[in-house]
Every structure is written in C-alpha cells, then in structure tokens.
Design a protein around this motif. Structure first.
Motif, PDB file in Angstrom:
ATOM      1  N   PRO A 132      11.637  51.263  39.547  1.00 50.50           N
ATOM      2  CA  PRO A 132      11.038  52.212  39.184  1.00 50.50           C
ATOM      3  C   PRO A 132      11.647  53.732  39.469  1.00 50.50           C
ATOM      4  CG  PRO A 132       9.872  51.326  40.890  1.00 50.50           C
ATOM      5  CD  PRO A 132      10.831  50.412  40.366  1.00 50.50           C
ATOM      6  N   SER A 180       1.660  57.800  40.014  1.00 58.02           N
ATOM      7  CA  SER A 180       2.440  57.257  38.988  1.00 58.02           C
ATOM      8  C   SER A 180       1.877  56.366  38.061  1.00 58.02           C
ATOM      9  CB  SER A 180       3.720  56.378  39.489  1.00 58.02           C
ATOM     10  OG  SER A 180       4.233  55.892  38.562  1.00 58.02           O
ATOM     11  N   ARG A 181       1.697  56.656  36.476  1.00 59.62           N
ATOM     12  CA  ARG A 181       1.192  55.710  35.798  1.00 59.62           C
ATOM     13  C   ARG A 181       1.599  54.563  35.580  1.00 59.62           C
ATOM     14  NH1 ARG A 181       0.561  59.744  30.402  1.00 59.62           N
ATOM     15  NH2 ARG A 181      -0.831  61.448  31.604  1.00 59.62           N
ATOM     16  N   LYS A 182       2.946  54.234  35.953  1.00 58.58           N
ATOM     17  CA  LYS A 182       3.804  52.901  35.642  1.00 58.58           C
ATOM     18  C   LYS A 182       3.288  51.908  36.872  1.00 58.58           C
ATOM     19  CE  LYS A 182       7.372  54.141  32.769  1.00 58.58           C
ATOM     20  NZ  LYS A 182       9.101  54.404  32.577  1.00 58.58           N
ATOM     21  N   THR A 183       3.293  52.475  38.302  1.00 60.58           N
ATOM     22  CA  THR A 183       3.318  51.762  39.390  1.00 60.58           C
ATOM     23  C   THR A 183       1.891  51.914  40.174  1.00 60.58           C
ATOM     24  OG1 THR A 183       4.348  53.398  40.837  1.00 60.58           O
ATOM     25  CG2 THR A 183       5.855  51.817  39.794  1.00 60.58           C
TER      26      THR A 183
END
Length: 526
Positions: free
Chosen positions: A416, A514-517
């Motif tokens: 990421p 963080s939206r991803k992690t």
C-alpha cells in the motif's frame, strides 16, 4: 584473435567511413533494447515496496543537506552511514537540482541502472567470446535459470527480483562489476579491442590501470558486499589469463589495487573498511541460506558447460583454474561457505553473483559455432526446458501483468502507498508505527522513525535497540498515559501511524484514516 574477426572489423570500419549506411544492430543490441524497455516498464508499474522506502529516505536526507545529511531514518546525525555512497550523493544532487522527491529519483534510477547492467554484460561476454549470440543466451540464462522458489533479494538478477530491485544501488554496482571484469580480462589477456573505450593512452598505460582500480573502488563504496564478488572475479581473470609476470606487470596490478583502496579511503561520508568487522546485519541475512536448493537449482544446468571449460583449460594451459569463470565460481562458493561456517551470513549476499559463472558458461557454450554433437544438443534441450520451468514457475509474473495473465502467475509484491499519511507530516518529524509495510515505507516520504528499522553504523546498535524497546513499550496496551508521554518527549514523537489492530491512545488526535488498509494517522505531542 581470428583473421575473419579482423576482416569483419575492418569492413565495419570502412562502412562507417562511407557514412554508416551498412550498419546493422547485433542480436544483443536488438534483444537487449527490447529487454531494457520491457523490464523498465515492469519495474515502473510496481508501487514502492521492500527497501524502496529506505533508499528514497536516503535521497530525502541528502536533498535536505547534501554535505551533512541526517540519519536515513531518524532525527540523528548521519555521519558514518554507508548509505551515503557516491551513487546516493549523485541522486541527492539530482533531487536538489530538479526538486523531485526521493521516491521519484529512485524510480528514475531503474532504467539507468539496467542500461549500465546490460552494457556491462555485453562487454563482459565479448571478452569471453566473439560469438554474436553468446550475450543473448547468457542474458536469458541469467534472468531465467534460478530455481522454482521465488528468490527476492537485492542483487539477485532473476526476472522477478529485478522488477523490484532495478532502482537499487546493488544493480548499479553489479553493472559496474561486469564492466570491471571485462576491462580486467582485457588487460590480463593483452587484447587491444577496447582501446577506444579507455582513451588514447591504451590498455597498458599506468593511467589505465589506475582508472580500473578507481572503478573497483567505486563499486566498493556504492555496494560493499558486491565489491567482494567483484574482487573475486578480478582475481580469477588475472590469475587465469595473465601469462607473463614481469616486474612492470606486477607494478601495474599493484597500482590498480592501490587506486581502489585510495578511492575507498578518501570518501568522506563513511569508513568503508570499518564495515569488515560489522556483524550487526548478519542475523538479517541468515535467511539467505534457507531454502537454497529451491532458489537456485536450475542454475546447475550450467555445471556441464563449466566443466567443459575447466577441461579445455587443463588441456591447453595445464591447469583447470586458468579458466576465469571456473576459478570465479570456486572462489565465490568458498566465500559463501565461509559465511555459513563463520556465522557471518552477510557474505551470502553474493549468492546471486555466484551463479554468474554457471549461467554465462552455459550461454557461451550454447553459442559456439561448432557443429552440435549429441552432448551439446542434450545440454541445449535441458537448458531450454529449465528456462521454461523457471519462467512459468517463478519469473513470468514479473513481465506478464495480472490483467493479461491467463493462468495466475505469481506477481511481484504490491504494497500500500502512504502518500495519504505523508501529506500531513512535515519532513523530519518523528513517527511511531506498529505495522510491517508502514515502517518500511513512511521514511521514504520524508518523516523520521522513532526507532530506525535497520542497523546502521551511524547509530550505535545499543541505542537503536533501546529505541525499539521504547516503541514496544509505547504500543503496549498496559502502558500508562504518563509513560507514553515520556517516550514521545524523549524521541520527539509527533505522529502515530497505527494499524486497525491497535487502539489509538486517548491523548492522540486522529487526523486521517486509510480507506484501503484501515490504518490511522494520529497526532500526539505539542
């Protein structure tokens, strides 16, 4: 040198005088150019991962202060850090001149490093043989004949490893090593084919030997562990091909060695010779010796070719070790074995270059113009099968994007990004992290770590371990607010970069997530 080769060179020169209309690229120029383009794109598409953040952090520190950079990952002096090599200095100067961030400079270094590597390979193989297909076959063997388990280390030249490691100093140093071996072999054998590349003084001049020594000194400073393999290769070429040992010849080789030592000694940023007794990173490299058969067994296909070279050398010169590739392989294997027996596992870093004699002996043998007998035909078939096995099991994902992947090849790691966190943190502000990816990456954007990830001579190892213990104490759920505040003040911590498995302390203010992690950036302190 054969008469037909001299005729070809003379005709090529005459064609050039008439305007170069008859110039045609060699197979290696065509294949190498295509390889350079494909691998540059393959490396460029990967996000920052692994050691990328460390090298980007080095450039950020040099960009901030070119002559007195801070520690690569901490708010501490950086004097004595081996990361501040001439290679990194040039990158830092380029970053200051252009204003580019360190991570972009690292990324731009990949195609340059690959160009140095490919031209070095071409020159190296030309010294071994004039066969025009030998460089192509040697390059294919080098990038495909490894093993059936992924070997991902800096300095490993398989396709998969190269996608991530092309921008690193090790690749540049290996490219220089191939150039150094080529020039060493040329001098040892007394050839004159490279005079135009080293100036009008010629190959036998003292300045030429001093320049060669300076090249080895540069390799020593750029990547000290690669310089060990480079010197072993130099010893192999000199011992194997130098036939007359007059006083003048001994003096010239002594001058080359003295020039290498002088270049290493004069570099002001760190003492490269002090690294010989440094065992702080040996524990990290013990993993190099784990799973070696799975990582390297396909390279053993080159053993018959190396044995043929040893037999020819014994028949023509009286000693098997008069072949440089054979002697190079023996010396490098002995060095790797010493690393295992002594516990100085850092010497295992030359494992990737230990395969070079096997791979290149195979490439040269298969490019021979002699009629193919049954033995060479079998060797070629085995090499082709091995290359296919290596490509399909490990290497294919390096050059086949997942969107075009028909079978699901193993892909390079995709970590990421931390640009979302870095935009809130000023360069030089200290961060405490609790994850794997963030601790490797965030310093590459400019921030410091409260506890540096890797040992570094610029920081006493006991102090680094105390910092790591303090970070663990800070992240301990049982720690009190007063204890955490004391640690944050002691190490000037301003930010926390937390995974979703750790609770943000009550005194911290969440700034972004963080939206991803699911990771959280929180501010602490003043």
């Amino acid at each position: 040198m054969s008469a037909d080769l001299l005729v070809r060179r003379a005709v090529r020169g005459a064609t050039a005088l008439r305007g170069g209309a008859g110039w045609r690229p060699t197979p290696y120029q065509l294949f190498g150019g295509l390889f350079w383009l494909v691998m540059s794109l393959a490396s460029w598409r990967l996000p920052m991962c692994c050691d990328f953040g460390q090298h980007a952090a080095v450039i950020e520190r040099l960009k901030a202060n070119l002559f007195h950079p801070a520690h690569p990952m901490a708010d501490l002096p950086g004097a004595g850090s081996p990361y501040y090599s001439p290679y990194a200095f040039a990158q830092g100067a380029f970053a200051r001149l252009t204003g580019l961030p360190g991570r972009q400079v690292v990324r731009l270094s990949g195609p340059l490093n690959l160009l140095v590597l490919l031209t070095g390979i071409g020159r190296f193989v030309r010294v071994l043989t004039p066969r025009i297909w030998a460089p192509v076959l040697s390059l294919l063997a080098m990038v495909l004949l490894w093993g059936t388990k992924r070997a991902w280390w800096s300095g490993y030249l398989g396709l998969m490893s190269m996608t991530g490691n092309l921008p690193y100093p090790s690749t540049f140093a290996i490219g220089l090593a191939f150039w150094a071996w080529a020039l060493t072999g040329t001098r040892a054998r007394g050839m004159g084919g490279l005079v135009r590349y080293v100036g009008p003084s010629g190959l036998r001049s003292f300045s030429g030997y001093a320049g060669l020594g300076a090249l080895y000194g540069l390799i020593l400073l750029v990547h000290p562990i690669t310089s060990i393999a480079a010197v072993l290769g130099a010893v192999a070429f000199v011992a194997g091909w130098q036939s007359r040992w007059r006083a003048a010849i001994v003096g010239r080789w002594a001058l080359a060695g003295a020039a290498a030592l002088l270049v290493g000694h004069c570099w002001p940023y760190f003492d490269v010779f002090a690294l010989t007794g440094d065992r702080s990173v040996d524990a990290l490299h013990e993993r190099l010796y784990v799973g070696m058969p799975g990582h390297f067994w396909l390279a053993l296909i080159g053993v018959p070719a190396l044995w043929l070279r040893a037999r020819r050398a014994k028949r023509s010169e009286g000693h098997w070790w008069r072949d440089p590739l054979v002697l190079m392989f023996v010396l490098e294997c002995a060095t790797v074995a010493y690393g295992w027996v002594s516990g100085h596992y850092t010497y295992g870093r030359i494992l990737g270059l230990t395969l070079v004699p096997l791979q290149f002996a195979l490439g040269v043998e298969l490019a021979a113009p002699r009629p193919w007998g049954s033995g060479r035909r079998r060797l070629g078939l085995v090499a082709a099968v091995g290359a296919c096995v290596g490509f399909l099991t490990v290497q294919a994902g390096a050059v086949v994007p997942r969107s075009l992947d028909p079978v699901g090849f193993d892909q390079p790691p995709r970590w990421p990004t931390y640009a979302w966190a870095a935009r809130h943190i000023k360069p030089g502000e200290a961060v405490i992290t609790d994850g794997f990816y963030d601790v490797h990456s965030i310093a590459g954007y400019g921030p410091d770590l409260a506890a540096p990830l890797w040992p570094d001579p610029a920081l006493d190892e006991r102090d680094r371990l105390r910092r790591r213990a303090a970070v663990r104490a800070y992240l301990n759920p049982a720690s009190t607010r007063a204890e955490r505040t004391a640690i944050a003040r002691r190490y000037h911590v301003r930010w926390l970069l937390m995974t979703r498995w750790h609770q943000v302390p009550e005194e911290a203010t969440v700034v972004e997530r963080s939206r991803k992690t699911g990771e959280v950036l929180a501010r602490v302190g003043g």
